[in-house]
Design an enzyme around this catalytic site. Structure first.
Site, mmCIF file in Angstrom:
data_model
loop_
_atom_site.group_PDB
_atom_site.id
_atom_site.type_symbol
_atom_site.label_atom_id
_atom_site.label_comp_id
_atom_site.label_asym_id
_atom_site.label_seq_id
_atom_site.Cartn_x
_atom_site.Cartn_y
_atom_site.Cartn_z
ATOM 1 N N GLY A 19 0.814 -1.404 0.013
ATOM 2 C CA GLY A 19 0.296 0.063 0.194
ATOM 3 C C GLY A 19 0.673 1.219 -0.249
ATOM 4 O O GLY A 19 1.533 1.447 0.259
ATOM 5 N N PHE A 20 0.278 2.440 0.407
ATOM 6 C CA PHE A 20 0.511 3.529 0.377
ATOM 7 C C PHE A 20 2.147 3.679 1.323
ATOM 8 O O PHE A 20 2.758 3.914 1.384
ATOM 9 C CB PHE A 20 -0.116 4.798 0.458
ATOM 10 C CG PHE A 20 0.340 5.764 0.895
ATOM 11 C CD1 PHE A 20 0.827 6.861 0.034
ATOM 12 C CD2 PHE A 20 -0.603 6.476 2.222
ATOM 13 C CE1 PHE A 20 1.911 7.704 1.385
ATOM 14 C CE2 PHE A 20 0.941 7.836 2.188
ATOM 15 C CZ PHE A 20 1.293 8.666 1.701
ATOM 16 N N THR A 44 -5.839 -2.987 -2.712
ATOM 17 C CA THR A 44 -5.926 -1.619 -2.743
ATOM 18 C C THR A 44 -4.182 -1.575 -2.946
ATOM 19 O O THR A 44 -4.077 -0.235 -3.487
ATOM 20 C CB THR A 44 -6.047 -0.875 -1.754
ATOM 21 O OG1 THR A 44 -5.785 -1.647 -0.117
ATOM 22 C CG2 THR A 44 -7.542 -1.344 -1.661
ATOM 23 N N TYR A 154 -14.713 0.635 9.014
ATOM 24 C CA TYR A 154 -13.271 1.030 9.399
ATOM 25 C C TYR A 154 -13.129 1.223 10.748
ATOM 26 O O TYR A 154 -12.177 1.147 11.003
ATOM 27 C CB TYR A 154 -12.812 2.118 8.472
ATOM 28 C CG TYR A 154 -11.341 2.468 8.697
ATOM 29 C CD1 TYR A 154 -10.374 2.115 8.188
ATOM 30 C CD2 TYR A 154 -10.398 3.629 8.896
ATOM 31 C CE1 TYR A 154 -9.089 1.684 7.996
ATOM 32 C CE2 TYR A 154 -9.356 3.790 8.698
ATOM 33 C CZ TYR A 154 -9.012 3.625 8.486
ATOM 34 O OH TYR A 154 -7.180 3.775 8.919
#
Ligand code: UDP
Length: 321
Positions: A19-20, A44, A154
């Protein structure tokens, strides 16, 4: 002082490493000589985020969903749990997977840490504070989350992940650290994941209107990714359970962010106001006294500088596309 506790050439599992934030963390760990096993289901995250690491000695990508399996053999010194959709658009599109990553994913990674005697650092979130009534938010604030609102998939997944992590610490003696991560930005934010910084950069650079939700007076506090990685590594190396807020206390309104991005890009884009999403927190700013005290950490990259680096990355990426 705290760095002295760092294990030399540790073997580190980074769940969500494609991920990022995870990809920046993997790069830093490999760069300092650690061996990294990156677990990611690429839902993702992307292999492109790991392009700097492909073929690097000491780096392995294992494609797996940690809510179903954690296929890691051999010794493990540390585990980072960053595996979850993280932007509102991404987690609202994957509600069940997000809850599974926070619950089953956390349980499996805690079991791995318990079996191998590893320290586990959980990437929790400022979202545990919901729409906060206390400002700025210290770790002792218990939050204002709607347990049945759309964002709960979340927020409650991360709150449950914190509870599970503390239970494993208390009942099984697992060495854990909980980081509450506030909005983080930098190169490799996914252009389409709907976060405010990536949206504004892409919109400004492609001449589209900047989409400000609501009147733009809601606030966030943006932390540059390199600072965030420093904070997570400080927590890994410190005898601290937390939770500890890791974020930048430089609070800005979304409207101000739009103006800053327009001025940094020299864009002629206009600003368009649209509806505020349900449960969108009105304001958010970390109290980082604890991180300063127990980790000796605080952010160092000012917003203008971090945004300039981010804009230049998006400029290159959009140019290449
Ligand atoms: N936001 C906005 N325009 C966008 C995307 C987001 O005004 O194109 C707003 C969003 O409603 C929120 C803030 O920017 O108030 C931060 O949103 P983001 O999705 O980046 O993170 P989070 O809400 O999780 O803090």
């Amino acid at each position: 002082m705290l760095a002295g506790r760092r294990l030399l050439m540790a073997r580190v599992v980074v769940a969500g490493g494609a991920g990022f934030l995870g990809s920046h963390l993997c790069e830093r760990l490999v760069g300092r000589g650690d061996e990294v096993v990156c677990l990611d289901d690429l839902s993702t995250g992307t292999e492109e985020n790991l392009s700097e690491l492909s073929g690097a000695a000491g780096f392995t990508l294992v494609v797996a969903d940690v809510s179903e399996q954690v296929p890691v053999e051999g010794p493990v010194d540390a585990v980072f749990h960053l595996a979850s959709p993280a932007s509102p658009v991404a987690y609202l599109a994957r509600p069940m997977e997000t809850l599974a990553a926070g619950s089953e994913g956390t349980r499996r990674l805690l079991e791995l840490a318990a079996r191998r005697g590893a320290r586990l650092v959980l990437a929790s979130t400022s979202e545990v504070y919901g729409d906060p009534e206390v400002h700025p938010q210290p770790e002792g604030y218990r939050g204002n989350v709607d347990p049945v609102g759309p964002r709960s998939v979340y927020d409650e997944a991360k709150r449950f992940a914190e509870a599970l992590t503390m239970a494993a610490h208390r009942a099984l003696g697992v060495d854990v650290g909980i980081a509450r991560i506030f909005n983080t930005y930098g190169p490799r934010l996914a252009p389409g994941d709907g976060r405010v910084v990536s949206n504004f950069c892409v919109q400004a650079l492609s001449g589209q209107p900047l989409t400000v939700h609501g009147d733009g007076t809601q606030t966030r506090s943006f932390c540059y990714v390199d600072d965030q990685v420093d904070g997570l590594l400080a927590l890994l190396g410190a005898p601290v359970t937390g939770p500890v807020n890791i974020g930048n206390p430089d609070e800005r309104s979304v409207g101000e962010l739009a103006e800053t991005v327009l001025s940094l890009t020299g864009s002629c884009s206009t600003v368009e106001h649209g509806p505020l999403p349900v449960d969108d927190p009105r304001r958010r700013c970390p109290d980082i006294s604890l991180a300063r005290r127990v980790l000796g950490w605080e952010p160092t990259v000012p917003l203008d500088e971090g945004l300039a680096r981010t804009v230049s990355w998006f400029r290159e990426r959009l140019g290449a596309a």
